[in-house]
Design a protein around this motif. Structure first.
Motif, PDB file in Angstrom:
ATOM      1  N   GLY A  91      44.238  37.594  44.639  1.00 27.77           N
ATOM      2  CA  GLY A  91      43.654  36.938  43.461  1.00 27.77           C
ATOM      3  C   GLY A  91      42.217  36.496  43.737  1.00 27.77           C
ATOM      4  N   PRO A  92      41.985  35.746  44.847  1.00 29.33           N
ATOM      5  CA  PRO A  92      40.603  35.374  45.145  1.00 29.33           C
ATOM      6  C   PRO A  92      39.657  36.575  45.224  1.00 29.33           C
ATOM      7  CG  PRO A  92      42.096  34.064  46.497  1.00 29.33           C
ATOM      8  CD  PRO A  92      42.956  35.041  45.730  1.00 29.33           C
ATOM      9  N   ILE A  93      40.120  37.673  45.817  1.00 29.98           N
ATOM     10  CA  ILE A  93      39.255  38.861  45.907  1.00 29.98           C
ATOM     11  C   ILE A  93      38.970  39.401  44.497  1.00 29.98           C
ATOM     12  CG2 ILE A  93      39.120  41.276  46.670  1.00 29.98           C
ATOM     13  CD1 ILE A  93      40.930  40.491  49.061  1.00 29.98           C
ATOM     14  N   ALA A  94      40.013  39.514  43.680  1.00 29.73           N
ATOM     15  CA  ALA A  94      39.864  40.112  42.343  1.00 29.73           C
ATOM     16  C   ALA A  94      38.915  39.287  41.466  1.00 29.73           C
ATOM     17  CB  ALA A  94      41.238  40.233  41.673  1.00 29.73           C
ATOM     18  N   VAL A  95      39.076  37.973  41.506  1.00 29.74           N
ATOM     19  CA  VAL A  95      38.257  37.108  40.643  1.00 29.74           C
ATOM     20  C   VAL A  95      36.803  37.098  41.114  1.00 29.74           C
ATOM     21  CG1 VAL A  95      37.903  34.711  39.934  1.00 29.74           C
ATOM     22  CG2 VAL A  95      40.185  35.727  39.830  1.00 29.74           C
ATOM     23  N   HIS A  96      36.621  37.058  42.408  1.00 30.85           N
ATOM     24  CA  HIS A  96      35.257  37.082  42.972  1.00 30.85           C
ATOM     25  C   HIS A  96      34.542  38.363  42.544  1.00 30.85           C
ATOM     26  CE1 HIS A  96      32.023  36.787  45.838  1.00 30.85           C
ATOM     27  NE2 HIS A  96      32.450  37.825  46.531  1.00 30.85           N
ATOM     28  N   GLN A  97      35.205  39.494  42.729  1.00 31.85           N
ATOM     29  CA  GLN A  97      34.572  40.782  42.385  1.00 31.85           C
ATOM     30  C   GLN A  97      34.304  40.868  40.884  1.00 31.85           C
ATOM     31  OE1 GLN A  97      33.744  43.365  44.461  1.00 31.85           O
ATOM     32  NE2 GLN A  97      33.525  45.113  43.071  1.00 31.85           N
ATOM     33  N   ALA A  98      35.224  40.313  40.093  1.00 32.33           N
ATOM     34  CA  ALA A  98      35.093  40.436  38.640  1.00 32.33           C
ATOM     35  C   ALA A  98      33.959  39.586  38.082  1.00 32.33           C
ATOM     36  CB  ALA A  98      36.414  40.047  37.955  1.00 32.33           C
ATOM     37  N   ASP A 284      44.122  46.125  42.444  1.00 31.54           N
ATOM     38  CA  ASP A 284      44.856  45.776  43.680  1.00 31.54           C
ATOM     39  C   ASP A 284      45.797  44.599  43.426  1.00 31.54           C
ATOM     40  OD1 ASP A 284      43.962  47.094  46.333  1.00 31.54           O
ATOM     41  OD2 ASP A 284      42.098  46.765  45.264  1.00 31.54           O
ATOM     42  N   TRP A 285      45.255  43.604  42.761  1.00 34.51           N
ATOM     43  CA  TRP A 285      46.056  42.403  42.458  1.00 34.51           C
ATOM     44  C   TRP A 285      47.270  42.801  41.619  1.00 34.51           C
ATOM     45  CZ3 TRP A 285      47.055  40.247  37.612  1.00 34.51           C
ATOM     46  CH2 TRP A 285      47.592  38.953  37.600  1.00 34.51           C
TER      47      TRP A 285
END
Ligand code: PA5
Length: 466
Positions: A91-98, A284-285
């Motif tokens: 989740g942290p990766i997905a939100v950061h990238q988004a 991914d998430w």
């Protein structure tokens, strides 16, 4: 309000031919999806459905997180490193990238709204060493995230970092560690209390893959300047849509119905294909959410069902030049979900001055956003003509509010689909066996039976090695 839209025309017979769904199929499944939605309504906020309360009940937590994020910036911290895995990192990766600049870490300090962010979600020793080569631990805060507080991967990373911090900073090391974990259970909370680390709690009833909208995701997002209140407001708006009982008004209900119908027609694969680099890690998430929640040997009554649909990540347009041939002409065993963005946050015109060759110059005067939109629509058209089920989720623009809607929509779709399949979408018994085998191999106390089981397992034979 900018609302997420689900377009499922290309799931239907009228578009893709005999292989598609009919209005009759939708009518026939309506009672089942309604029953699932009622379960969702009855169990909201209870048991492992605590995540449904997150959009509404975190005012004080948000304030605390924002104050902590401000403090980190005031201290001149240059790197924020998340140590976590699975639901504690995706989740942290997905939100950061988004929501952040696509080259966020490379921006000069004055152009970044917070410290550089690294999410270390693997225990490859080369990766850990590489991180240590580029950061100075004295300028870094490490956010150890683990719901159980006992995950070996995260614990081993924590021990390495704690040691490095102690060597570099002596007793000051504790102010460089912040833990996000369960309030009452697991080792991490005990360690945090004993050593004086700052703590943020993962509420009860929020499993790893449903935790992005609690401090697991909110803390790293806020530290990097993301508007976490808007993210939660988006989730709340989607939650309201998901409380409607008419599947034609409730996108998660409709998506769950389409998922179950497609699985019953042999669609064993769910391809998630964003047409935006910013959304690539949402795929991914989603893969974890969909795979771990629905992939189950047994239903809740103990019958062997071997449920699930394999999630596949794909990126438009990149994977048009890689996987699309298979999607178009390969087995009719998949549903492709396109993630579209109505308006990209930036434009990139293609210059008007051409080179005098028609096959090049036809692009002149257009733009990359026109091209990517055209390619997405053309791909959906081609797959539809090829009889392949596909649907499109559109975010009018990508921002914290619409992303909050999207993540929450997928969570409800997953829960409803799990209920319809009769499985528990919130457990992961299949993961335990591998964890226990690892403990046994590393000699952890209490795993003697598992060690004996491993010793007695059939031995690998040389003849099968070349
Ligand atoms: O969704 C899940 O529950 C898992 O993927 C977990 O998030 C993952 O195993 C990490 O567990 P923990 O957060 O307890 O360290």
């Amino acid at each position: 309000m900018e609302r997420l839209q689900l377009d499922f025309n290309n799931m239907m017979q009228g578009q893709i031919g005999p292989h598609g769904l009919t209005d009759g199929d939708l009518a026939a499944i309506a009672p089942r999806v309604l029953a699932a939605q009622r379960t969702f309504m009855e169990q909201r906020g209870q048991g492992m459905m605590g995540w449904t309360s997150l959009p509404y009940e975190q005012g004080a937590v948000v304030e605390e997180i924002l104050a902590y994020a401000q403090d980190i910036r005031a201290r001149g911290i240059r790197n924020f490193v998340v140590l976590g895995i699975g639901g504690s990192s995706l989740g942290p990766i997905a939100v950061h990238q988004a929501l952040n600049h696509l080259h966020y870490n490379e921006l000069p300090d004055e152009k970044r709204p917070g410290p550089r962010l690294y999410v270390e979600d693997n225990i490859d020793p080369e990766r850990m060493r590489a991180l240590m080569d580029i950061i100075d631990v004295r300028e870094t805060v490490f956010n150890v995230i683990s719901k159980s507080g006992n995950t070996s991967e995260t614990t081993s990373q924590f021990l390495i970092i704690r040691h490095a911090l102690k060597e570099a900073l002596g007793q000051d090391y504790a102010s460089h560690i912040v833990c996000t974990t369960s309030r009452d259970s697991g080792s991490l909370v005990k360690i945090a209390r004993a050593e004086g680390f700052r703590l943020f709690a993962i509420p009860d009833g929020v499993g790893g893959r449903f935790s992005e909208t609690c401090p697991v995701g909110l803390l790293p997002a806020a530290v990097c300047g993301i508007d976490i209140a808007s993210l939660l407001a988006g989730a709340a708006d989607m939650d309201k849509r998901c409380q409607q009982q008419d599947m034609h008004q409730n996108p998660a209900m409709m998506a769950a119905a389409l998922s179950v119908l497609s699985m019953e027609k042999g669609m064993n694969i769910s391809v998630m294909m964003p047409y935006a680099d910013s959304l690539r890690y949402v795929a991914d998430w989603y893969a974890q959410l969909w795979g771990e929640s629905l992939g189950k040997l047994k239903d809740t009554r103990g019958n062997i069902v071997r449920a699930g649909q394999t999630p596949v990540k794909s990126l438009g347009v990149t994977d048009q030049h890689s996987q699309l041939q298979l999607y178009a002409e390969g087995p009719q065993d998949k549903v492709i979900t396109f993630l579209a963005v109505g308006d990209y946050r930036t434009g990139m015109p293609i210059p008007k001055d051409g080179v005098g060759i028609e096959s090049t110059d036809f692009l002149c005067g257009h733009s990359l956003e026109e091209l990517i939109q055209a390619e997405r629509k053309a791909t959906a058209y081609a797959l539809t003509r090829a009889g392949q089920m596909n649907m499109t989720i559109t975010l009018p623009t990508l921002n914290a509010h619409t992303l909050g809607q999207l993540l929450y929509y997928f969570q409800v779709q997953t829960a409803l689909t799990g209920f319809m399949l009769g499985v528990d979408p919130f457990d992961q018994p299949g993961v335990e066996n591998s964890k226990n085998a690892t403990y046994a191999m590393l000699g952890r106390a209490g795993y003697d039976d598992k060690r004996r089981e491993l010793e007695q397992a059939p031995k690998a034979e040389e003849k099968y090695r070349i």
